[in-house]
Write a protein that holds these residues in place. Sequence first.
Motif, PDB file in Angstrom:
ATOM      1  N   ILE A 174      -4.695  -6.272  -0.437  1.00 54.08           N
ATOM      2  CA  ILE A 174      -5.516  -7.264  -1.132  1.00 54.08           C
ATOM      3  C   ILE A 174      -6.911  -7.435  -0.504  1.00 54.08           C
ATOM      4  N   ALA A 175      -7.004  -7.324   0.838  1.00 52.42           N
ATOM      5  CA  ALA A 175      -8.286  -7.610   1.500  1.00 52.42           C
ATOM      6  C   ALA A 175      -9.422  -6.690   1.022  1.00 52.42           C
ATOM      7  N   THR A 233     -14.496  -6.694  -4.905  1.00 55.82           N
ATOM      8  CA  THR A 233     -14.773  -7.559  -6.058  1.00 55.82           C
ATOM      9  C   THR A 233     -15.923  -8.516  -5.755  1.00 55.82           C
ATOM     10  N   PHE A 234     -15.872  -9.136  -4.597  1.00 57.05           N
ATOM     11  CA  PHE A 234     -16.934 -10.072  -4.233  1.00 57.05           C
ATOM     12  C   PHE A 234     -18.295  -9.365  -4.157  1.00 57.05           C
ATOM     13  N   VAL A 235     -18.313  -8.205  -3.513  1.00 58.87           N
ATOM     14  CA  VAL A 235     -19.574  -7.463  -3.330  1.00 58.87           C
ATOM     15  C   VAL A 235     -20.140  -7.022  -4.681  1.00 58.87           C
ATOM     16  N   LEU A 236     -19.276  -6.487  -5.548  1.00 57.75           N
ATOM     17  CA  LEU A 236     -19.781  -5.970  -6.825  1.00 57.75           C
ATOM     18  C   LEU A 236     -20.229  -7.101  -7.755  1.00 57.75           C
ATOM     19  N   GLY A 242     -22.266  -0.931  -0.220  1.00 56.35           N
ATOM     20  CA  GLY A 242     -21.157  -1.587   0.481  1.00 56.35           C
ATOM     21  C   GLY A 242     -19.856  -1.444  -0.290  1.00 56.35           C
ATOM     22  N   PHE A 243     -19.935  -1.635  -1.609  1.00 56.05           N
ATOM     23  CA  PHE A 243     -18.743  -1.464  -2.452  1.00 56.05           C
ATOM     24  C   PHE A 243     -18.184  -0.053  -2.289  1.00 56.05           C
ATOM     25  N   LEU A 244     -19.091   0.906  -2.366  1.00 57.12           N
ATOM     26  CA  LEU A 244     -18.663   2.311  -2.294  1.00 57.12           C
ATOM     27  C   LEU A 244     -18.025   2.621  -0.936  1.00 57.12           C
ATOM     28  N   SER A 245     -18.560   2.043   0.131  1.00 52.75           N
ATOM     29  CA  SER A 245     -18.004   2.268   1.473  1.00 52.75           C
ATOM     30  C   SER A 245     -16.565   1.751   1.551  1.00 52.75           C
ATOM     31  N   VAL A 246     -16.324   0.559   1.002  1.00 56.35           N
ATOM     32  CA  VAL A 246     -14.962   0.002   1.026  1.00 56.35           C
ATOM     33  C   VAL A 246     -14.032   0.846   0.159  1.00 56.35           C
ATOM     34  N   GLU A 247     -14.560   1.351  -0.966  1.00 51.78           N
ATOM     35  CA  GLU A 247     -13.727   2.182  -1.835  1.00 51.78           C
ATOM     36  C   GLU A 247     -13.353   3.496  -1.141  1.00 51.78           C
ATOM     37  N   ILE A 248     -14.275   4.061  -0.398  1.00 48.97           N
ATOM     38  CA  ILE A 248     -13.967   5.290   0.355  1.00 48.97           C
ATOM     39  C   ILE A 248     -12.898   4.991   1.413  1.00 48.97           C
ATOM     40  N   PHE A 249     -13.028   3.837   2.080  1.00 45.62           N
ATOM     41  CA  PHE A 249     -12.001   3.411   3.052  1.00 45.62           C
ATOM     42  C   PHE A 249     -10.645   3.290   2.365  1.00 45.62           C
ATOM     43  N   ILE A 291     -13.806  -5.719 -13.237  1.00 44.19           N
ATOM     44  CA  ILE A 291     -12.975  -6.911 -13.485  1.00 44.19           C
ATOM     45  C   ILE A 291     -11.653  -6.495 -14.147  1.00 44.19           C
ATOM     46  N   PHE A 292     -11.721  -5.541 -15.071  1.00 45.70           N
ATOM     47  CA  PHE A 292     -10.490  -5.029 -15.703  1.00 45.70           C
ATOM     48  C   PHE A 292      -9.629  -4.307 -14.663  1.00 45.70           C
ATOM     49  N   ILE A 293     -10.263  -3.489 -13.818  1.00 44.82           N
ATOM     50  CA  ILE A 293      -9.509  -2.780 -12.773  1.00 44.82           C
ATOM     51  C   ILE A 293      -8.847  -3.787 -11.832  1.00 44.82           C
ATOM     52  N   PHE A 294      -9.618  -4.773 -11.413  1.00 41.02           N
ATOM     53  CA  PHE A 294      -9.096  -5.797 -10.496  1.00 41.02           C
ATOM     54  C   PHE A 294      -7.912  -6.539 -11.122  1.00 41.02           C
ATOM     55  N   SER A 295      -8.056  -6.928 -12.390  1.00 39.85           N
ATOM     56  CA  SER A 295      -7.033  -7.752 -13.034  1.00 39.85           C
ATOM     57  C   SER A 295      -5.792  -6.960 -13.417  1.00 39.85           C
ATOM     58  N   PHE A 296      -6.002  -5.816 -14.073  1.00 37.93           N
ATOM     59  CA  PHE A 296      -4.868  -5.118 -14.689  1.00 37.93           C
ATOM     60  C   PHE A 296      -4.295  -3.987 -13.834  1.00 37.93           C
ATOM     61  N   ILE A 297      -5.027  -3.544 -12.836  1.00 43.30           N
ATOM     62  CA  ILE A 297      -4.476  -2.509 -11.957  1.00 43.30           C
ATOM     63  C   ILE A 297      -4.037  -3.139 -10.643  1.00 43.30           C
ATOM     64  N   TYR A 298      -4.955  -3.800  -9.939  1.00 45.27           N
ATOM     65  CA  TYR A 298      -4.608  -4.320  -8.604  1.00 45.27           C
ATOM     66  C   TYR A 298      -3.713  -5.553  -8.686  1.00 45.27           C
ATOM     67  N   MET A 299      -4.155  -6.583  -9.416  1.00 41.48           N
ATOM     68  CA  MET A 299      -3.375  -7.823  -9.430  1.00 41.48           C
ATOM     69  C   MET A 299      -2.010  -7.615 -10.062  1.00 41.48           C
ATOM     70  N   LYS A 300      -1.987  -6.885 -11.171  1.00 45.72           N
ATOM     71  CA  LYS A 300      -0.695  -6.609 -11.833  1.00 45.72           C
ATOM     72  C   LYS A 300       0.171  -5.743 -10.923  1.00 45.72           C
ATOM     73  N   GLY A 301      -0.446  -4.795 -10.236  1.00 48.26           N
ATOM     74  CA  GLY A 301       0.307  -3.903  -9.349  1.00 48.26           C
ATOM     75  C   GLY A 301       0.872  -4.622  -8.142  1.00 48.26           C
ATOM     76  N   LEU A 302       0.209  -5.669  -7.692  1.00 52.72           N
ATOM     77  CA  LEU A 302       0.681  -6.410  -6.509  1.00 52.72           C
ATOM     78  C   LEU A 302       1.791  -7.401  -6.853  1.00 52.72           C
ATOM     79  N   MET A 303       1.988  -7.689  -8.131  1.00 51.06           N
ATOM     80  CA  MET A 303       3.023  -8.666  -8.524  1.00 51.06           C
ATOM     81  C   MET A 303       4.432  -8.080  -8.389  1.00 51.06           C
TER      82      MET A 303
END
Length: 198
Positions: free
Chosen positions: A60-61, A67-70, A105-112, A186-198
Amino acid sequence: MKIDNSLPLEYSTGQNQINILGFWIFLGAEIMLFGTLFAAYFTLVNRTGSGPSGADIFEIAPVLIETFVLLTSSFTIGLAIHAMRLGKKKAMLAFFGITLLLGLGFLSVEIFEFNHFYHVGAGLQTSAFTAILLTTLGTHGAHVTFGLFWGLSIVLQVRKRGLTPETANKSFIFSLYWHFLDVVWIFIFSFIYMKGLM
């Protein structure tokens, strides 16, 4: 070139208005591209085979940081366009630069995050789920990467030529592109990450 001074600079010529209309049509094609990727993701999300599921690999972190950066960069590009309309070139360039730094910054976190996926065994060939996950995230990341180079070229043009109908038009169109990437995220965050973490 006839300039209509009653309109914002980015809309002040007939060519500029056509460019903006053309870019909206282009964004329609981009919506279809990401719509297809989301449809494929929803079809394959449970096809994990012997590989990990979303709940196994999502953290999640990094996602919250991305999300915050973008979303912050969406706000700063809006400030850049507002400054442009006020004719404040230095402020416009400053907000444009901040937007690009946030994008980096977003891209750096995504590469991580991709490095994390690799180390937990979630590669392109692990399962249908990981393949469509990495393809969807990678396509969005590739768009952000392209946006960074595009935005940098606009900054250089504005520095060299100043705020003209042409550079204002390019800047405004770039802002539409950047906002579009934020909406997709926002769609990726909501429907891929949040749904995937449930």
